[in-house]
Write a protein that holds these residues in place. Structure first.
Motif, short mmCIF file in Angstrom:
data_model
loop_
_atom_site.label_atom_id
_atom_site.label_comp_id
_atom_site.label_asym_id
_atom_site.label_seq_id
_atom_site.Cartn_x
_atom_site.Cartn_y
_atom_site.Cartn_z
N GLU A 1 36.46 -0.40 -55.67
CA GLU A 1 37.33 -1.58 -55.64
C GLU A 1 38.42 -1.45 -54.60
OE1 GLU A 1 39.05 -3.41 -59.09
OE2 GLU A 1 37.24 -3.01 -60.25
N THR A 2 38.99 -0.28 -54.48
CA THR A 2 40.05 -0.07 -53.49
C THR A 2 39.53 -0.26 -52.08
OG1 THR A 2 41.12 1.50 -54.99
CG2 THR A 2 41.78 1.57 -52.69
N SER A 3 38.37 0.29 -51.78
CA SER A 3 37.82 0.13 -50.43
C SER A 3 37.43 -1.33 -50.16
CB SER A 3 36.62 1.04 -50.23
OG SER A 3 35.56 0.67 -51.08
N GLN A 4 36.90 -2.02 -51.16
CA GLN A 4 36.54 -3.43 -50.99
C GLN A 4 37.79 -4.28 -50.75
OE1 GLN A 4 34.88 -5.30 -54.45
NE2 GLN A 4 34.04 -7.00 -53.28
N ASN A 5 38.84 -4.04 -51.52
CA ASN A 5 40.07 -4.81 -51.36
C ASN A 5 40.76 -4.53 -50.03
OD1 ASN A 5 39.73 -6.10 -53.79
ND2 ASN A 5 41.06 -4.70 -54.91
N SER A 6 40.76 -3.27 -49.59
CA SER A 6 41.39 -2.98 -48.29
C SER A 6 40.61 -3.62 -47.15
CB SER A 6 41.53 -1.47 -48.09
OG SER A 6 40.27 -0.87 -48.04
N LEU A 7 39.29 -3.67 -47.28
CA LEU A 7 38.47 -4.35 -46.27
C LEU A 7 38.78 -5.85 -46.24
CD1 LEU A 7 36.14 -4.26 -44.20
CD2 LEU A 7 34.60 -4.67 -46.12
N LEU A 8 38.90 -6.48 -47.41
CA LEU A 8 39.22 -7.91 -47.47
C LEU A 8 40.60 -8.19 -46.89
CD1 LEU A 8 37.85 -8.88 -50.99
CD2 LEU A 8 37.01 -9.69 -48.79
N LEU A 9 41.58 -7.35 -47.23
CA LEU A 9 42.94 -7.56 -46.74
C LEU A 9 43.05 -7.38 -45.24
CD1 LEU A 9 45.08 -5.85 -49.51
CD2 LEU A 9 44.96 -8.28 -48.98
N SER A 10 42.28 -6.46 -44.69
CA SER A 10 42.38 -6.21 -43.26
C SER A 10 41.62 -7.23 -42.43
CB SER A 10 41.88 -4.81 -42.93
OG SER A 10 40.50 -4.71 -43.21
N SER A 11 40.63 -7.89 -43.03
CA SER A 11 39.80 -8.78 -42.23
C SER A 11 40.06 -10.27 -42.47
CB SER A 11 38.32 -8.47 -42.47
OG SER A 11 37.99 -8.68 -43.82
N HIS A 12 40.86 -10.63 -43.47
CA HIS A 12 41.09 -12.04 -43.76
C HIS A 12 42.58 -12.34 -43.86
CE1 HIS A 12 36.87 -12.77 -44.48
NE2 HIS A 12 36.82 -11.75 -45.32
N SER A 13 42.94 -13.57 -43.54
CA SER A 13 44.33 -14.01 -43.61
C SER A 13 44.69 -14.32 -45.06
CB SER A 13 44.52 -15.25 -42.75
OG SER A 13 43.84 -16.35 -43.32
N PRO A 14 46.01 -14.37 -45.38
CA PRO A 14 46.42 -14.73 -46.74
C PRO A 14 45.90 -16.11 -47.15
CG PRO A 14 48.26 -13.79 -45.56
CD PRO A 14 47.14 -13.93 -44.57
N ARG A 15 45.83 -17.03 -46.21
CA ARG A 15 45.35 -18.37 -46.53
C ARG A 15 43.88 -18.35 -46.96
NH1 ARG A 15 46.75 -23.60 -43.01
NH2 ARG A 15 45.97 -25.13 -44.48
N THR A 16 43.06 -17.58 -46.25
CA THR A 16 41.65 -17.45 -46.60
C THR A 16 41.49 -16.78 -47.96
OG1 THR A 16 41.13 -17.22 -44.26
CG2 THR A 16 39.43 -16.58 -45.82
N LEU A 17 42.28 -15.74 -48.21
CA LEU A 17 42.23 -15.06 -49.50
C LEU A 17 42.68 -15.98 -50.63
CD1 LEU A 17 43.68 -11.60 -48.44
CD2 LEU A 17 41.32 -12.12 -49.04
N ARG B 1 50.85 -5.63 -43.16
CA ARG B 1 50.79 -4.24 -43.61
C ARG B 1 52.02 -3.87 -44.43
NH1 ARG B 1 48.94 -3.01 -38.09
NH2 ARG B 1 46.68 -2.94 -38.20
N LYS B 2 53.14 -4.51 -44.14
CA LYS B 2 54.36 -4.24 -44.89
C LYS B 2 54.26 -4.95 -46.23
CE LYS B 2 57.24 -3.97 -40.79
NZ LYS B 2 58.31 -4.61 -40.04
N GLY B 3 55.04 -4.50 -47.14
CA GLY B 3 55.05 -5.12 -48.45
C GLY B 3 55.27 -4.08 -49.53
#
Length: 146
Positions: A26-42, A111-113
């Motif tokens: 789950e961690t690897s899947q979520n990091s992949l989604l966060l790095s490749s998509h914008s907040p709006r898409t998510l 990346r910040k947050g």
């Protein structure tokens, strides 16, 4: 039929290893989604809540800082909208990148947050307990997203 004896310690060990592998996946899947998509898409996919403002901040159990976030009135609507975030989910609260910013600036902002856990969720607000004791949410300003 003969009843097999169940070794409780072996069962617990196998369950813990399965949970660890599930967490890693789950961690690897979520990091992949966060790095490749914008907040709006998510947000459209139900994996994020955008256009939030910090409405209050308090100290919760164990001295953790709890942030209460609500929908920005300028965007419209008091309710958070459809999302898949639930109580107990590990989330990152960060500034939402503005439309006019360059890609490099957007990536550094994303990346910040601050990381935390959703402790309460209602139709209008989401409350997040921050993980680290030194995080107090002072660096957050403007529109936020979870």
């Amino acid at each position: 039929m003969s009843a097999k004896t169940l070794d409780i310690s072996a069962f617990a060990t196998s369950q813990l290893s399965l949970l660890a592998s599930e967490l890693a996946a789950e961690t690897s899947q979520n990091s992949l989604l966060l790095s490749s998509h914008s907040p709006r898409t998510l947000s459209r996919a139900g994996l994020a809540i955008t256009n939030l403002n910090l409405s209050s901040q308090r100290t919760g159990l164990g001295g953790k800082t709890v942030l209460e976030l609500e929908q920005d009135n300028a965007v419209g609507g008091e309710e958070l909208g459809d999302h898949g975030i639930r109580v107990g989910d590990i989330v990152r609260v960060g500034q939402q990148p503005k439309g006019g910013e360059k890609k490099v600036e957007k990536k550094s902002i994303e990346r910040k947050g601050l990381e935390g856990v959703v402790v309460r969720l209602s139709r209008k607000t989401v409350q997040v307990a921050l993980d680290k004791e030194d995080d107090d949410g002072d660096g957050l300003g403007g529109r936020l997203w979870v």
